[in-house]
Design a protein around this motif. Structure first.
Motif, PDB file in Angstrom:
ATOM      1  N   LEU A 228       0.858  -1.174   0.000  1.00 16.45           N
ATOM      2  CA  LEU A 228       0.000   0.000   0.000  1.00 16.45           C
ATOM      3  C   LEU A 228       0.893   1.223   0.000  1.00 16.45           C
ATOM      4  CD1 LEU A 228      -2.970  -0.564   2.445  1.00 16.45           C
ATOM      5  CD2 LEU A 228      -3.007  -0.506  -0.027  1.00 16.45           C
ATOM      6  N   GLU A 229       1.082   1.810  -1.159  1.00 15.96           N
ATOM      7  CA  GLU A 229       1.969   2.967  -1.247  1.00 15.96           C
ATOM      8  C   GLU A 229       1.179   4.233  -1.477  1.00 15.96           C
ATOM      9  OE1 GLU A 229       5.287   2.620  -4.011  1.00 15.96           O
ATOM     10  OE2 GLU A 229       5.000   0.455  -3.842  1.00 15.96           O
ATOM     11  N   TYR A 230       0.045   4.092  -2.135  1.00 13.58           N
ATOM     12  CA  TYR A 230      -0.666   5.280  -2.597  1.00 13.58           C
ATOM     13  C   TYR A 230      -1.946   5.562  -1.821  1.00 13.58           C
ATOM     14  CZ  TYR A 230       2.571   4.853  -6.444  1.00 13.58           C
ATOM     15  OH  TYR A 230       3.714   4.773  -7.180  1.00 13.58           O
ATOM     16  N   ALA A 231      -2.627   4.507  -1.409  1.00 12.07           N
ATOM     17  CA  ALA A 231      -3.928   4.713  -0.771  1.00 12.07           C
ATOM     18  C   ALA A 231      -3.777   5.072   0.698  1.00 12.07           C
ATOM     19  CB  ALA A 231      -4.769   3.446  -0.904  1.00 12.07           C
ATOM     20  N   ARG A 232      -4.525   6.069   1.143  1.00 14.94           N
ATOM     21  CA  ARG A 232      -4.587   6.378   2.568  1.00 14.94           C
ATOM     22  C   ARG A 232      -6.021   6.785   2.906  1.00 14.94           C
ATOM     23  NH1 ARG A 232      -2.312  10.358  -0.262  1.00 14.94           N
ATOM     24  NH2 ARG A 232      -3.473  12.304  -0.096  1.00 14.94           N
ATOM     25  N   PRO A 233      -6.397   6.635   4.188  1.00 12.33           N
ATOM     26  CA  PRO A 233      -7.779   6.958   4.548  1.00 12.33           C
ATOM     27  C   PRO A 233      -8.112   8.391   4.172  1.00 12.33           C
ATOM     28  CG  PRO A 233      -6.661   5.870   6.352  1.00 12.33           C
ATOM     29  CD  PRO A 233      -5.617   6.128   5.322  1.00 12.33           C
ATOM     30  N   ALA A 234      -9.283   8.601   3.604  1.00 10.72           N
ATOM     31  CA  ALA A 234      -9.689   9.943   3.189  1.00 10.72           C
ATOM     32  C   ALA A 234     -10.026  10.766   4.413  1.00 10.72           C
ATOM     33  CB  ALA A 234     -10.891   9.853   2.266  1.00 10.72           C
ATOM     34  N   LYS A 236     -12.171  13.240   6.390  1.00 10.53           N
ATOM     35  CA  LYS A 236     -13.578  13.621   6.265  1.00 10.53           C
ATOM     36  C   LYS A 236     -13.806  15.031   6.748  1.00 10.53           C
ATOM     37  CE  LYS A 236     -15.848   9.325   5.895  1.00 10.53           C
ATOM     38  NZ  LYS A 236     -16.861   8.441   6.313  1.00 10.53           N
TER      39      LYS A 236
END
Lengths: 236, 231
Positions: A228-234, A236
């Motif tokens: 997981l290099e690109y995805a992170r929790p959005a 809010k």
């Protein structure tokens, strides 16, 4: 003369009204045939059923989380325990834990003696697309966990032809392919064996296809690297 | 004088009959079974959808609360693992670099006798695009706002596709993927790749690199009915 004019006036108005009514009546009568087609009601019923299922499951999830939250605020040890059990549940959904249950075992094999070259007319070689379609059918029929030759299928698993092999989760697999799926065995089997379905199509092409229902099968966990290099929790 | 009265009476009579007939027909239509059922169903579906969204918000809220109340060095490791697992399970909203792929039916004007079915998007095409993106290392995917899970199917039903058992989507299909934008783009656009084969049929494929895409969480419950944790 004056009376006569009033008469004409009234009669004209009535005639107009009657004409309007007639037209309206005619339109309503003809639109009557266009009542809602049955499949629309059917579709709504299906959607309703699925939504009810969703709501039920979310309710369960909420109660579960509430009890964990209660546990977590009590003590430090409780907090760790609550998180651990939440982690376990999410890992189960994510495909990071092995699962067992009833289901089907699908065997896919290229025709024996098929040439090594892709597109050889002697026999049939299983392609990535065939596997993709089988997986898609199994998903559509409600399978909860799937693995191909021991590789657990995640949301991000690819099925890709690379030379004479097929890569799944960046792991080389080769024919024969054994796909195991957990779910309602009857539904899974019949979704593949539909008339004009995949089993018929692939058999006609010359592939060796078998579908067997199983009372108990084991689908292994995903054991590859977690990248997981690109995805992170959005935020809010 | 007399004929005028008779005319009024006659017209009034006719009018009365028409009115009552009209009234009856309208009532019949409203009461006609399929229409009424569909109407009832659609209000129920509407309400259930609102309920689902409420519960979804509640669950999201509880999850973040659980994250907040637990702190300390002991749990930070678990929390990290939990965050990771949530990404894979598809239950958290994600953002990051990525691409947006738009697919639409063919814009080719058909000649008579040509099979129109060859020029519309099929579930297979979408499956192939998704597969290429996965192979190129996409970490999270969604179509028209629907998160893709390990169990998500893509089914063609008429002019629409069906996803996650009951989510019906209509073209254009917008696929968002989080991952390395260059790798994702070139995986689709390479020579002989998916975009080229689809363009042969006139199907419109456009790939846009985006510095920040959002992939929503799965909306709905997850529960296994058949699978249990194994050893």
């Amino acid at each position: 003369m004056a009376l006569n004019r009033i008469t004409y006036f009234y009669i004209t108005i009535f005639a107009v009204v009657v004409g309007l009514m007639l037209a309206l009546q005619f339109r309503t009568a003809s639109s009557r045939d266009l009542s809602v087609p049955l499949d629309r009601a059917q579709e709504l019923t299906i959607e309703k059923k699925q939504l009810e299922k969703d709501v039920n499951q979310l309710q369960e999830e909420a109660t579960d989380l509430e009890s964990k939250l209660e546990e977590a605020v009590k003590s430090h040890a409780g907090a760790a325990g609550a998180l651990e059990s939440e982690l376990y549940k999410i890992k189960l959904y994510a495909g990071l834990l092995p699962v067992v249950g009833p289901g089907v075992e699908v065997g896919l094999d290229s025709t024996p003696g098929a040439g090594m070259r892709y597109g050889d007319h002697e026999g049939y070689i299983i392609k990535d697309e065939d596997l993709l379609k089988v997986l898609n059918d199994l998903r559509g029929a409600g399978s909860e966990a799937i693995a191909v030759n021991g590789q657990r299928i995640l949301a991000t698993s690819e099925v890709r032809l690379a030379g004479n092999h097929i890569n799944v989760n960046l792991t080389r697999l080769s024919s024969p392919y054994k796909i195991i799926a957990i779910g309602n065995p009857g539904t899974l089997k019949s979704s593949l064996e539909l008339k004009g379905g995949l089993v018929e199509y692939l058999s006609e092409q010359g592939a060796l296809v078998s579908v067997e229902t199983k009372e108990q099968i084991r689908v292994p966990a995903y054991d590859g690297p977690l990248r997981l290099e690109y995805a992170r929790p959005a935020q809010k | 004088m007399k004929s005028y009265r008779w005319a009024v009476v006659l017209v009034g009579l006719v009018l009365g009959i028409m009115l009552s007939a009209q009234y009856r027909v309208t009532r019949e239509i409203q009461a006609s079974e399929p229409v009424q059922r569909a109407r009832e169903l659609s209000t129920q579906v509407e309400k259930l959808r609102a309920d689902r969204d409420d519960f979804q918000d509640g669950v999201d809220n509880l999850r973040s609360q659980l994250d907040k109340v637990t702190a300390g060095p002991l749990v930070s490791e678990i929390k990290e693992a939990l965050e990771h697992a949530r990404v894979l399970a598809g239950v958290s909203e994600l953002s990051g670099q990525g691409v947006e792929v738009t697919l639409n039916d063919s814009n080719v004007a058909l000649k008579p006798g040509q099979n129109p079915n060859l020029y519309v998007l099929h579930d297979e095409d979408i499956l192939r695009v998704l597969n290429e993106l996965r192979a190129a290392g996409a970490e999270a995917l969604s179509i028209n706002g629907q998160r893709l899970l390990a169990t998500t199917e893509v089914r063609c039903t008429g002019p629409t596709i069906l996803l996650n058992k009951n989510k019906r989507l209509a073209p254009p299909y917008v696929i968002t993927a989080i991952g390395n934008p260059d790798t994702l783009e070139s995986s689709l656009k390479m020579k002989g790749g998916v975009a080229e084969t689809l363009q042969f049929w006139g199907i419109q494929v456009s790939v846009k690199k985006i510095p920040e895409v959002i992939v929503p969480a799965y909306s709905g419950g997850i529960r296994f009915e058949y699978a249990r944790a194994g050893d």
